[in-house]
Write a protein that holds these residues in place. Sequence first.
Motif, PDB file in Angstrom:
ATOM      1  N   HIS A 138       1.013  -1.228  -0.004  1.00 45.63           N
ATOM      2  CA  HIS A 138       0.213   0.089   0.039  1.00 45.63           C
ATOM      3  C   HIS A 138       0.989   1.420   0.159  1.00 45.63           C
ATOM      4  O   HIS A 138       0.548   2.330  -0.676  1.00 45.63           O
ATOM      5  CB  HIS A 138      -0.647  -0.060   1.191  1.00 45.63           C
ATOM      6  N   SER A 159      -6.274   1.432   6.072  1.00 43.88           N
ATOM      7  CA  SER A 159      -7.183   0.492   5.454  1.00 43.88           C
ATOM      8  C   SER A 159      -7.936  -0.158   6.327  1.00 43.88           C
ATOM      9  O   SER A 159      -8.298   0.187   7.263  1.00 43.88           O
ATOM     10  CB  SER A 159      -6.027  -0.788   4.678  1.00 43.88           C
ATOM     11  N   GLY A 160      -8.803  -1.192   5.508  1.00 41.86           N
ATOM     12  CA  GLY A 160      -9.902  -1.830   6.498  1.00 41.86           C
ATOM     13  C   GLY A 160      -9.168  -2.622   7.599  1.00 41.86           C
ATOM     14  O   GLY A 160      -9.842  -2.870   8.648  1.00 41.86           O
ATOM     15  N   GLY A 161      -7.971  -3.117   7.333  1.00 40.82           N
ATOM     16  CA  GLY A 161      -7.343  -4.029   8.585  1.00 40.82           C
ATOM     17  C   GLY A 161      -6.088  -3.311   9.275  1.00 40.82           C
ATOM     18  O   GLY A 161      -5.971  -3.658  10.286  1.00 40.82           O
ATOM     19  N   GLY A 186     -10.483   1.924   8.631  1.00 42.34           N
ATOM     20  CA  GLY A 186     -11.757   1.462   7.586  1.00 42.34           C
ATOM     21  C   GLY A 186     -12.770   0.468   8.363  1.00 42.34           C
ATOM     22  O   GLY A 186     -13.870   0.718   8.072  1.00 42.34           O
ATOM     23  N   GLU A 187     -12.377  -0.221   9.433  1.00 44.52           N
ATOM     24  CA  GLU A 187     -13.320  -0.913  10.319  1.00 44.52           C
ATOM     25  C   GLU A 187     -14.049   0.031  10.826  1.00 44.52           C
ATOM     26  O   GLU A 187     -15.321  -0.125  10.991  1.00 44.52           O
ATOM     27  CB  GLU A 187     -12.366  -1.517  11.248  1.00 44.52           C
ATOM     28  N   PHE A 189     -14.914   3.057   9.811  1.00 42.13           N
ATOM     29  CA  PHE A 189     -16.146   3.547   8.603  1.00 42.13           C
ATOM     30  C   PHE A 189     -17.123   2.431   8.341  1.00 42.13           C
ATOM     31  O   PHE A 189     -18.374   2.780   8.367  1.00 42.13           O
ATOM     32  CB  PHE A 189     -15.345   3.728   7.397  1.00 42.13           C
ATOM     33  N   ASP A 190     -16.661   1.041   8.268  1.00 40.66           N
ATOM     34  CA  ASP A 190     -17.631   0.068   8.150  1.00 40.66           C
ATOM     35  C   ASP A 190     -18.728  -0.128   9.050  1.00 40.66           C
ATOM     36  O   ASP A 190     -19.825  -0.162   8.958  1.00 40.66           O
ATOM     37  CB  ASP A 190     -16.822  -1.217   7.769  1.00 40.66           C
ATOM     38  N   PRO A 201     -19.388  -2.130   1.291  1.00 41.00           N
ATOM     39  CA  PRO A 201     -18.569  -1.618   2.234  1.00 41.00           C
ATOM     40  C   PRO A 201     -18.801  -0.301   2.671  1.00 41.00           C
ATOM     41  O   PRO A 201     -19.001   0.711   1.647  1.00 41.00           O
ATOM     42  CB  PRO A 201     -17.016  -1.559   1.572  1.00 41.00           C
ATOM     43  N   ASP A 207     -18.717   8.359   2.952  1.00 43.83           N
ATOM     44  CA  ASP A 207     -18.058   9.596   2.171  1.00 43.83           C
ATOM     45  C   ASP A 207     -19.096  10.225   1.091  1.00 43.83           C
ATOM     46  O   ASP A 207     -19.436  11.285   1.344  1.00 43.83           O
ATOM     47  CB  ASP A 207     -16.926   8.990   1.195  1.00 43.83           C
ATOM     48  N   VAL A 290      -8.783   3.801   3.032  1.00 43.48           N
ATOM     49  CA  VAL A 290      -9.412   5.072   3.554  1.00 43.48           C
ATOM     50  C   VAL A 290      -8.835   6.433   3.058  1.00 43.48           C
ATOM     51  O   VAL A 290      -9.205   7.372   3.217  1.00 43.48           O
ATOM     52  CB  VAL A 290      -9.348   5.227   5.316  1.00 43.48           C
ATOM     53  N   ALA A 292      -8.882   6.952   0.319  1.00 42.08           N
ATOM     54  CA  ALA A 292      -9.625   7.501  -1.047  1.00 42.08           C
ATOM     55  C   ALA A 292     -10.682   8.487  -0.272  1.00 42.08           C
ATOM     56  O   ALA A 292     -11.358   9.234  -1.117  1.00 42.08           O
ATOM     57  CB  ALA A 292     -10.407   6.295  -1.619  1.00 42.08           C
ATOM     58  N   ASN A 293     -10.772   8.701   1.000  1.00 43.40           N
ATOM     59  CA  ASN A 293     -11.886   9.346   1.671  1.00 43.40           C
ATOM     60  C   ASN A 293     -11.546  10.921   1.197  1.00 43.40           C
ATOM     61  O   ASN A 293     -10.703  11.432   1.309  1.00 43.40           O
ATOM     62  CB  ASN A 293     -11.951   8.997   2.886  1.00 43.40           C
ATOM     63  N   CYS A 319      -5.355   3.522  -4.095  1.00 44.05           N
ATOM     64  CA  CYS A 319      -5.533   3.384  -2.714  1.00 44.05           C
ATOM     65  C   CYS A 319      -6.014   2.084  -2.122  1.00 44.05           C
ATOM     66  O   CYS A 319      -5.667   1.475  -1.137  1.00 44.05           O
ATOM     67  CB  CYS A 319      -6.811   4.570  -2.046  1.00 44.05           C
ATOM     68  N   THR A 320      -7.195   1.481  -2.779  1.00 43.39           N
ATOM     69  CA  THR A 320      -8.009   0.278  -2.400  1.00 43.39           C
ATOM     70  C   THR A 320      -7.135  -0.814  -2.986  1.00 43.39           C
ATOM     71  O   THR A 320      -6.092  -0.503  -3.836  1.00 43.39           O
ATOM     72  CB  THR A 320      -9.318   0.386  -3.050  1.00 43.39           C
ATOM     73  N   ASP A 321      -7.348  -2.101  -2.742  1.00 42.36           N
ATOM     74  CA  ASP A 321      -6.603  -3.261  -3.131  1.00 42.36           C
ATOM     75  C   ASP A 321      -6.393  -3.470  -4.368  1.00 42.36           C
ATOM     76  O   ASP A 321      -7.471  -3.412  -5.378  1.00 42.36           O
ATOM     77  CB  ASP A 321      -7.184  -4.478  -2.296  1.00 42.36           C
TER      78      ASP A 321
HETATM   79  O1  KG4 Z   1      -7.015  -1.068   1.510  1.00 40.41           O
HETATM   80  P1  KG4 Z   1      -8.309  -1.601   1.298  1.00 40.41           P
HETATM   81  O2  KG4 Z   1      -9.112  -1.610   0.025  1.00 40.41           O
HETATM   82  O3  KG4 Z   1      -8.202  -2.944   1.968  1.00 40.41           O
HETATM   83  C1  KG4 Z   1      -7.483  -3.471   2.896  1.00 40.41           C
HETATM   84  O4  KG4 Z   1      -6.414  -3.935   2.937  1.00 40.41           O
HETATM   85  O5  KG4 Z   1      -8.108  -3.457   3.940  1.00 40.41           O
HETATM   86  O6  KG4 Z   1      -9.288  -0.865   2.368  1.00 40.41           O
HETATM   87  C2  KG4 Z   1     -10.535  -1.158   2.534  1.00 40.41           C
HETATM   88  C3  KG4 Z   1     -11.185  -0.273   3.452  1.00 40.41           C
HETATM   89  C4  KG4 Z   1     -12.808  -0.493   3.857  1.00 40.41           C
HETATM   90  O7  KG4 Z   1     -12.968  -0.578   5.307  1.00 40.41           O
HETATM   91  C5  KG4 Z   1     -13.604   0.634   3.072  1.00 40.41           C
HETATM   92  O8  KG4 Z   1     -14.642   0.965   3.712  1.00 40.41           O
HETATM   93  C6  KG4 Z   1     -12.645   1.860   3.190  1.00 40.41           C
HETATM   94  O9  KG4 Z   1     -11.418   1.210   2.851  1.00 40.41           O
HETATM   95  N1  KG4 Z   1     -12.783   2.816   2.087  1.00 40.41           N
HETATM   96  C7  KG4 Z   1     -12.869   4.070   2.390  1.00 40.41           C
HETATM   97  C8  KG4 Z   1     -13.198   4.707   1.135  1.00 40.41           C
HETATM   98  N2  KG4 Z   1     -13.021   3.907   0.398  1.00 40.41           N
HETATM   99  C9  KG4 Z   1     -12.743   2.540   0.878  1.00 40.41           C
HETATM  100  N3  KG4 Z   1     -13.219   4.616   3.643  1.00 40.41           N
HETATM  101  C10 KG4 Z   1     -13.641   5.871   3.721  1.00 40.41           C
HETATM  102  N4  KG4 Z   1     -14.079   6.778   2.550  1.00 40.41           N
HETATM  103  C11 KG4 Z   1     -13.847   6.173   1.114  1.00 40.41           C
HETATM  104  N5  KG4 Z   1     -13.959   6.903   0.292  1.00 40.41           N
END
Ligand code: KG4
Length: 354
Positions: A138, A159-161, A186-187, A189-190, A201, A207, A290, A292-293, A319-321
């Motif tokens: 990342h 990130s989510g984790g 990210g958790e 947020f979820d 998600p 956002d 996150v 990407a927020n 930003c995302t995976d």
């Molecule tokens: O990095 P990632 O794609 O996967 C992991 O390695 O965890 O992150 C996923 C996390 C999720 O919790 C998702 O809700 C969050 O990133 N996420 C965001 C946004 N886009 C994805 N959180 C806040 N705002 C966003 N625009």
Amino acid sequence: MTRSTGPAGSRPGCAGRLMLGVETSCDETSAAVVRDGREVLSNVVSSQVDIHRRFGGVVPEVASRNHAACIVQVVDQALREAGLHRRSDGTVGAELAGVAVTCGPGLVGALLVGLSFSKGMAYALGKPLLAVNHIQAHVYANALAYPELEPPFVCLTVSGGHTDLVMVDGWMSMRLLGKTRDDAAGEAFDKVARLLELPYPGGPEVDRLAASGNAEVVRLPRADLGDATYDTSFSGLKTAVARLLSRHSSLRREDVAAAFQSAVADSLLEPAFRALNDLGVDLLVLAGGVAANSEVRRRALARAAECGRRVLVPPPWLCTDNAAMVAGLGFEYLSAGRVADLSHNAFPSMELTS
Ligand code: KG4
Ligand code: ZN
């Protein structure tokens, strides 16, 4: 849904070392080809979001099965889009310098699908296997967005984790400055999205909802763990949102989403900018889902302008995976001689520095 993301790169045929990247740590099956660690030739992402949405989160065994069902097609598409040739014996990928794959952290069954596939491919092609740390990848995503970028810099990886504040002394040399004491950003947020009755998600949904809200209507608590640490925390904030929603049913959900997002941004950026100051580093980069927020990005840029620092934020697809970041960092591993054995295992709880 399978999609190709990223810039339409120039195609191989001229010099350059090509790395295949494979990513299956959570709910995206992704494969990419990257030249010389910086130029993305293809990046294919097959998302399982629609499958997991009805369960309200990722179901690990369902994720593994779906990775197994689509990995061949995803890798094949990434190789084709990068213009790699199929030889008369049916093999494709002879031009590759290696096969890079996420080996942790992540869901163990999901990781094993990508790792086993990549081992098979590396063995069949006689190419080195690079076992890549997902959190470091990342961070590296920024090198794909900004090819001139070189350490040192501080990276806020959210990130989510994971929520890690990282001092990047070199691509192969990263130090953990601080992390979350409880939930990853990210958790949080979820979970708050669920309280707001938004689908999984939750991050992108919060956002979107916050865009029409007013963050000033309510004030939510910011993590304050003192100046002796760069750690942060989201548990108090999450509880405050739950209490607010149960006690004040007339509050607009848009306003709660905006107030939450603004508290997350402060809780992340306060330690990050303090670290820049303390360590005398000029550049902060963001990474992970996150990043990407829109509010986190906006505030990071505004704060940097106020204090004369620089901030880089990768485009949302980096930003995302994605497997492009895995291929890119895999190239650095190969250059440093960090080649993995075919007995290499998956490490679900892998830390930034392992
Ligand atoms: O990095 P990632 O794609 O996967 C992991 O390695 O965890 O992150 C996923 C996390 C999720 O919790 C998702 O809700 C969050 O990133 N996420 C965001 C946004 N886009 C994805 N959180 C806040 N705002 C966003 N625009
Ligand atoms: Zn990730």
